[in-house]
Design a protein around this motif. Sequence first.
Motif, PDB file in Angstrom:
ATOM      1  N   GLU A  40       0.833  -1.211   0.000  1.00 59.39           N
ATOM      2  CA  GLU A  40       0.000   0.000   0.000  1.00 59.39           C
ATOM      3  C   GLU A  40       0.863   1.255   0.000  1.00 59.39           C
ATOM      4  O   GLU A  40       0.541   2.237  -0.674  1.00 59.39           O
ATOM      5  CB  GLU A  40      -0.978  -0.009   1.176  1.00 59.39           C
ATOM      6  N   ASN A  41       1.989   1.236   0.704  1.00 56.58           N
ATOM      7  CA  ASN A  41       2.898   2.388   0.708  1.00 56.58           C
ATOM      8  C   ASN A  41       3.604   2.527  -0.635  1.00 56.58           C
ATOM      9  O   ASN A  41       3.792   3.635  -1.138  1.00 56.58           O
ATOM     10  CB  ASN A  41       3.936   2.266   1.824  1.00 56.58           C
ATOM     11  N   TYR A  42       3.986   1.415  -1.196  1.00 57.14           N
ATOM     12  CA  TYR A  42       4.641   1.414  -2.506  1.00 57.14           C
ATOM     13  C   TYR A  42       3.698   1.953  -3.570  1.00 57.14           C
ATOM     14  O   TYR A  42       4.073   2.813  -4.372  1.00 57.14           O
ATOM     15  CB  TYR A  42       5.102  -0.007  -2.829  1.00 57.14           C
ATOM     16  N   LEU A  43       2.454   1.483  -3.562  1.00 51.08           N
ATOM     17  CA  LEU A  43       1.459   1.964  -4.517  1.00 51.08           C
ATOM     18  C   LEU A  43       1.210   3.455  -4.324  1.00 51.08           C
ATOM     19  O   LEU A  43       1.110   4.206  -5.298  1.00 51.08           O
ATOM     20  CB  LEU A  43       0.155   1.171  -4.368  1.00 51.08           C
ATOM     21  N   SER A  44       1.142   3.887  -3.098  1.00 52.32           N
ATOM     22  CA  SER A  44       0.959   5.307  -2.791  1.00 52.32           C
ATOM     23  C   SER A  44       2.102   6.141  -3.382  1.00 52.32           C
ATOM     24  O   SER A  44       1.871   7.207  -3.960  1.00 52.32           O
ATOM     25  CB  SER A  44       0.875   5.520  -1.284  1.00 52.32           C
ATOM     26  N   CYS A  51       6.794   7.328 -11.774  1.00 53.57           N
ATOM     27  CA  CYS A  51       8.019   6.585 -12.076  1.00 53.57           C
ATOM     28  C   CYS A  51       9.227   7.509 -12.185  1.00 53.57           C
ATOM     29  O   CYS A  51      10.350   7.090 -11.933  1.00 53.57           O
ATOM     30  CB  CYS A  51       7.852   5.809 -13.380  1.00 53.57           C
ATOM     31  N   VAL A  52       8.997   8.741 -12.549  1.00 51.66           N
ATOM     32  CA  VAL A  52      10.090   9.694 -12.748  1.00 51.66           C
ATOM     33  C   VAL A  52      10.937   9.875 -11.491  1.00 51.66           C
ATOM     34  O   VAL A  52      12.121  10.175 -11.578  1.00 51.66           O
ATOM     35  CB  VAL A  52       9.566  11.055 -13.267  1.00 51.66           C
ATOM     36  N   CYS A  53      10.361   9.660 -10.317  1.00 51.45           N
ATOM     37  CA  CYS A  53      11.108   9.866  -9.069  1.00 51.45           C
ATOM     38  C   CYS A  53      12.031   8.695  -8.750  1.00 51.45           C
ATOM     39  O   CYS A  53      12.809   8.774  -7.805  1.00 51.45           O
ATOM     40  CB  CYS A  53      10.160  10.139  -7.908  1.00 51.45           C
ATOM     41  N   GLY A  54      11.935   7.604  -9.509  1.00 53.63           N
ATOM     42  CA  GLY A  54      12.807   6.457  -9.273  1.00 53.63           C
ATOM     43  C   GLY A  54      12.288   5.465  -8.256  1.00 53.63           C
ATOM     44  O   GLY A  54      13.013   4.563  -7.835  1.00 53.63           O
ATOM     45  N   CYS A  55      11.024   5.597  -7.868  1.00 55.96           N
ATOM     46  CA  CYS A  55      10.482   4.692  -6.843  1.00 55.96           C
ATOM     47  C   CYS A  55      10.191   3.288  -7.385  1.00 55.96           C
ATOM     48  O   CYS A  55       9.933   2.383  -6.607  1.00 55.96           O
ATOM     49  CB  CYS A  55       9.238   5.298  -6.189  1.00 55.96           C
ATOM     50  N   VAL A  56      10.233   3.125  -8.691  1.00 53.79           N
ATOM     51  CA  VAL A  56      10.013   1.809  -9.300  1.00 53.79           C
ATOM     52  C   VAL A  56      11.344   1.348  -9.906  1.00 53.79           C
ATOM     53  O   VAL A  56      11.687   1.734 -11.023  1.00 53.79           O
ATOM     54  CB  VAL A  56       8.918   1.865 -10.393  1.00 53.79           C
ATOM     55  N   PRO A  57      12.108   0.554  -9.166  1.00 54.02           N
ATOM     56  CA  PRO A  57      13.435   0.152  -9.644  1.00 54.02           C
ATOM     57  C   PRO A  57      13.404  -0.523 -11.024  1.00 54.02           C
ATOM     58  O   PRO A  57      14.355  -0.385 -11.800  1.00 54.02           O
ATOM     59  CB  PRO A  57      13.926  -0.832  -8.578  1.00 54.02           C
ATOM     60  N   GLU A  58      12.316  -1.189 -11.336  1.00 53.04           N
ATOM     61  CA  GLU A  58      12.194  -1.885 -12.624  1.00 53.04           C
ATOM     62  C   GLU A  58      11.967  -0.915 -13.783  1.00 53.04           C
ATOM     63  O   GLU A  58      11.974  -1.323 -14.940  1.00 53.04           O
ATOM     64  CB  GLU A  58      11.022  -2.878 -12.585  1.00 53.04           C
ATOM     65  N   MET A  59      11.771   0.373 -13.477  1.00 49.61           N
ATOM     66  CA  MET A  59      11.448   1.353 -14.517  1.00 49.61           C
ATOM     67  C   MET A  59      12.379   2.562 -14.481  1.00 49.61           C
ATOM     68  O   MET A  59      11.979   3.676 -14.803  1.00 49.61           O
ATOM     69  CB  MET A  59       9.992   1.822 -14.357  1.00 49.61           C
ATOM     70  N   ILE A  60      13.637   2.352 -14.120  1.00 44.14           N
ATOM     71  CA  ILE A  60      14.586   3.465 -14.026  1.00 44.14           C
ATOM     72  C   ILE A  60      15.383   3.632 -15.316  1.00 44.14           C
ATOM     73  O   ILE A  60      15.499   4.731 -15.850  1.00 44.14           O
ATOM     74  CB  ILE A  60      15.540   3.283 -12.827  1.00 44.14           C
ATOM     75  N   TYR A  61      15.935   2.559 -15.822  1.00 48.83           N
ATOM     76  CA  TYR A  61      16.843   2.630 -16.965  1.00 48.83           C
ATOM     77  C   TYR A  61      16.097   2.454 -18.283  1.00 48.83           C
ATOM     78  O   TYR A  61      15.130   1.692 -18.359  1.00 48.83           O
ATOM     79  CB  TYR A  61      17.937   1.566 -16.829  1.00 48.83           C
ATOM     80  N   TYR A  62      16.586   3.155 -19.313  1.00 53.12           N
ATOM     81  CA  TYR A  62      15.977   3.027 -20.638  1.00 53.12           C
ATOM     82  C   TYR A  62      15.933   1.564 -21.093  1.00 53.12           C
ATOM     83  O   TYR A  62      14.958   1.138 -21.708  1.00 53.12           O
ATOM     84  CB  TYR A  62      16.723   3.852 -21.680  1.00 53.12           C
TER      85      TYR A  62
END
Length: 121
Positions: A40-44, A51-62
């Motif tokens: 719930e905290n992660y989803l929040s 994603c731009v803030c880097g909170c999703v490690p799987e979506m950081i790099y091109y």
Amino acid sequence: MTTATEQSRLITVLDDIIQNDPHSMKAHIAQIIMDHDAPENYLSNILNYGCVCGCVPEMIYYSDTHAFYDQYYYEIEELRQSFEEEIGCAIEVQYDLKNFFAWFAFEHTAYQIANEAELDF
């Protein structure tokens, strides 16, 4: 802050998504959310900061966002078309197309999941 009932409801929704369509983009995103200690905290964080803030490690790099875009291209296109119809105009792509739409799809799907779980962030 979410209650225990909301947390339970989120886990149930995530599990249902994963079980009902395990190869979909939505199930992939649900699994990423489910894999965190406090989903719930992660989803929040996703909904509040994107994603731009880097909170999703799987979506950081091109390399990761491009692979996500390529893998789920048709589902992303369906989301894009539906969203554009809803808002009445085309989405203006900023910077890298694949990265932009991978983030768009991830965030939009996270929002749908929160709605299904009737969470209010």
